[in-house]
Design an enzyme around this catalytic site. Sequence first.
Site, PDB file in Angstrom:
ATOM      1  N   ASP A 165      32.316  46.610  40.546  1.00 41.67           N
ATOM      2  CA  ASP A 165      33.622  46.723  39.882  1.00 41.67           C
ATOM      3  C   ASP A 165      33.886  45.514  38.996  1.00 41.67           C
ATOM      4  OD1 ASP A 165      34.397  49.154  41.219  1.00 41.67           O
ATOM      5  OD2 ASP A 165      34.745  47.962  43.021  1.00 41.67           O
ATOM      6  N   HIS A 175      30.060  35.878  23.256  1.00 42.66           N
ATOM      7  CA  HIS A 175      29.252  36.352  24.375  1.00 42.66           C
ATOM      8  C   HIS A 175      29.364  37.856  24.582  1.00 42.66           C
ATOM      9  CE1 HIS A 175      33.228  35.205  25.850  1.00 42.66           C
ATOM     10  NE2 HIS A 175      33.079  36.087  26.809  1.00 42.66           N
ATOM     11  N   LEU A 187      38.621  27.432  25.310  1.00 43.93           N
ATOM     12  CA  LEU A 187      38.861  28.561  26.200  1.00 43.93           C
ATOM     13  C   LEU A 187      38.065  28.349  27.485  1.00 43.93           C
ATOM     14  CD1 LEU A 187      38.419  31.417  23.576  1.00 43.93           C
ATOM     15  CD2 LEU A 187      40.445  30.074  24.066  1.00 43.93           C
ATOM     16  N   ASP A 206      30.642  28.452  29.745  1.00 46.83           N
ATOM     17  CA  ASP A 206      29.604  27.576  30.296  1.00 46.83           C
ATOM     18  C   ASP A 206      29.492  26.260  29.549  1.00 46.83           C
ATOM     19  OD1 ASP A 206      27.827  27.074  32.281  1.00 46.83           O
ATOM     20  OD2 ASP A 206      26.136  28.123  31.366  1.00 46.83           O
ATOM     21  N   GLU A 402      41.648  33.959  37.645  1.00 48.97           N
ATOM     22  CA  GLU A 402      41.062  35.059  36.877  1.00 48.97           C
ATOM     23  C   GLU A 402      40.923  36.321  37.716  1.00 48.97           C
ATOM     24  OE1 GLU A 402      40.768  35.036  33.740  1.00 48.97           O
ATOM     25  OE2 GLU A 402      41.353  32.942  33.646  1.00 48.97           O
TER      26      GLU A 402
END
Length: 704
Positions: A165, A175, A187, A206, A402
Site C-alpha cells: 500500500d 524522482h 524539500l 536523499d 509523512e
Amino acid sequence: MSPRQPLVLVFLVLGCCSAAPRPHKPTVVVFPGDLRTNLTDKQLAEEYLFRYGYTQVAELSNDKQSLSRGLRLLQRRLALPETGELDKTTLEAMRAPRCGVPDLGKFQTFEGDLKWHHNDITYWIQNYSEDLPRDVIDDAFARAFAVWSAVTPLTFTRVYGPEADIIIQFGVREHGDGYPFDGKNGLLAHAFPPGPGIQGDAHFDDEELWTLGKGVVVPTHFGNADGAPCHFPFTFEGRSYSACTTDGRSDDTPWCSTTADYDTDRRFGFCPSEKLYAQDGNGDGKPCVFPFTFEGRSYSTCTTDGRSDGYRWCSTTADYDQDKLYGFCPTRVDSAVTGGNSAGEPCVFPFIFLGKQYSTCTREGRGDGHLWCATTSNFDRDKKWGFCPDQGYSLFLVAAHEFGHALGLDHSSVPEALMYPMYSFTEGPPLHEDDVRGIQHLYGPRPEPEPQPPTAPPTAPPTVCATGPPTTRPSERPTAGPTGPPAAGPTGPPTAGPSEAPTVPVDPAEDICKVNIFDAIAEIRNYLHFFKEGKYWRFSKGKGRRVQGPFLSPSTWPALPRKLDSAFEDGLTKKTFFFSGRQVWVYTGTSVVGPRRLDKLGLGPEVTQVTGALPQGGGKVLLFSRQRFWSFDVKTQTVDPRSAGSVEQMYPGVPLNTHDIFQYQEKAYFCQDRFYWRVNSRNEVNQVDEVGYVTFDILQCPED
C-alpha cells in the site's frame, strides 16, 4: 483535518544571515549545483504567501494592504501573534521546514474519500539512504508506523515488493512523481494520500542528512566496542574529536571512540572505510587496493570515473582492466558533505576559496548562513563543494509526519501537534491530542485500553556486531577484514547474471526460423534473446549462425509470465527489466523485484503495455508504447513525465504501431510483423538505413 494531495516538507531560507556589522558587503557566490536563491525578507514573504494560498498573483506587487492581509491570515493559521507585520517571529516561521501544500485554497486532489478501507496496511522500503545503517532505517520506519497503530485499529506489515500500500523511497531532485526535490535544506519529504498507484507512497530527499535528530550515526567495525556507534565528541590524548580520526595510527585507518572519553574507557571501533572493505559490487567485500588500474590509468583513491550515477568505487585488485573486480567505497557520514555537487565526498582541509585558505567549514560566500567546505584543495579551480554535516533531520519524526499524510491526515494548526506544518525536533511523545482526534476520526480508536505511542528513539541505534578480533588500542591494526559488505550501500551494479545459464535446450528440434513473430527481443549479457510463449533462444553474431535454445524462460527467470511485451538490460547496473501488460519485473542476478505496476514507474493508465526499450547510456532508457516514448531513469526506476515524445517525429521513416523495439550493436530496431527497420544515429539525426526480415537478415535463417 482534511485529507489533501502530496505533502512536501520545505525549508525556506533567507538570503542573508545574522552577522556583526562589516565595513564592506560580504561576497555572495553562486555555487554550482545549488538550487537555493537569495531573497530579501519582502521577496521571501511574497513568495511564501502566494505559494501557500494567502495571496493571489495579482496581489504580488507593492500593495502593502494585500501583504498585511496575507500576513494576518498566515499568522492566524499558524497560531502566531497576529500583527500583520513581517516581524521576526513570522520570518522565523517562514524559514522553518514545513509541508508544501497550500494552507488556504484548493490544491490538486485525488478522487475518493482518501482513507484506507482495510486495517492491515502494508509497506515496502524500496531503497535506502547511506546516512544511516539499514537496520536503523528499518527501525525508524517501524517506530513511525507504531505511532499511529498505538491509537487506532491499524496494523502495519512490512512486505518486500511493489504490491505494498505504502512504498517508501529515497530520491533526489526529479524522482519521477512530478514533485522534484531541490537539494540540501530544501524539500525534505512528501507523501500522497491513501489510494491506488502512487497514492499512499512516501518519498524522502536523499540530499538531506538523515539522522535520529542528534547528529550523524556512525557504526563501527572491529575494535573492542562490539559494533557500538561512534560517540561524538570524544576525547583522545586530551584532545576533543567531533569526527573519525586517523590520529594514533600508522596505517591511516579512521577510528573513533564509542564513549565520550577514550583516555578513560578505551572503547573504540573502526569507522567505515575503503581500507576495511568495499561494499556491493562483485569484490566479495574485500578492501580497495590502491593504486589500481582502470582503462590504463592509475588510481590511488576511490573514483566516480566510468559511472554516470556519481557513486564512488574502487578495484579490489591491482588491475581492474584485467580482473574486473570492484566494490563501492563506504561513505564517511561523519565527514561526508551533503548537497552541493559532491555529495558523499569528504571535506578537504585546507582548501582555497577566493584566494584565501580555510582549515574548517565556513559560511563565507553564502547568503543563507549554511556551513560548507570544498571537497578538493582548491575551490576556485575545481568548484567542488558541499554542506558540512550538522544535526540532520530525524528520520523517525519526519516519517511519522509523512505517514500521517499517507493515512489521510492534513495539517494541524496546533503548534505542538505532529501534523503541524513545521518540522521541529523533540524527544518527547510525538502525538498531540489533536493528532489523535484526527486519526481516530478516520479509523476509530484502538480496541485496547489507552495505549501509548512510542516516546523517543533509542539512545543507541541497533548495530551489527563486528566479527573481527578485539584490540586494545587504536594504534593496533585489525588483523582481519569483514566477511562481507555491510548492510547499507548503494543500489548499484552487481555484475553477475543468473548463476548458471541453461545449456540444454528444451526441444532442439524446435526451430527458431519457423517463428514468424516474436513476443519480445532484447540484448541481454551480450546475446540477442528472442522470446516466444515462455521460451527463448540466444543468438550471437559471428562466423555463421550461432543460435542456442529454446530454453524455458522460468529456468532462468522464474517469476516471468508466459507472454512478454519487451525487455532490456541496463549496461551499468546489469539489471534486466521485463515488461508484460501493465506490469514489470526487475532482475538483478537471480534476485527479482516485482511484478510492479507501470504506474509505479510514472506511466499512466493510458499506457497498456511497453512495446520496446532503447538504452541511451548514463542510466537512461527510452521506453516505448506504440507511438509514444518516455525517458526512464534506471536508478530511480521512474519516467520523466516531461520527456514524452512522438516516435513519428523522433524516428521518421519507422512505420506506425511497431513492436519488439530493441537495441543491438548500438543501433535501434523497430519490428512490425516479420520485418524490421534499423535506425542509425549519425550526427544526432535518426535515419532508417536498413529494412529486412528478422529471421533471414538478423538470424541468418536459410531461405527455403
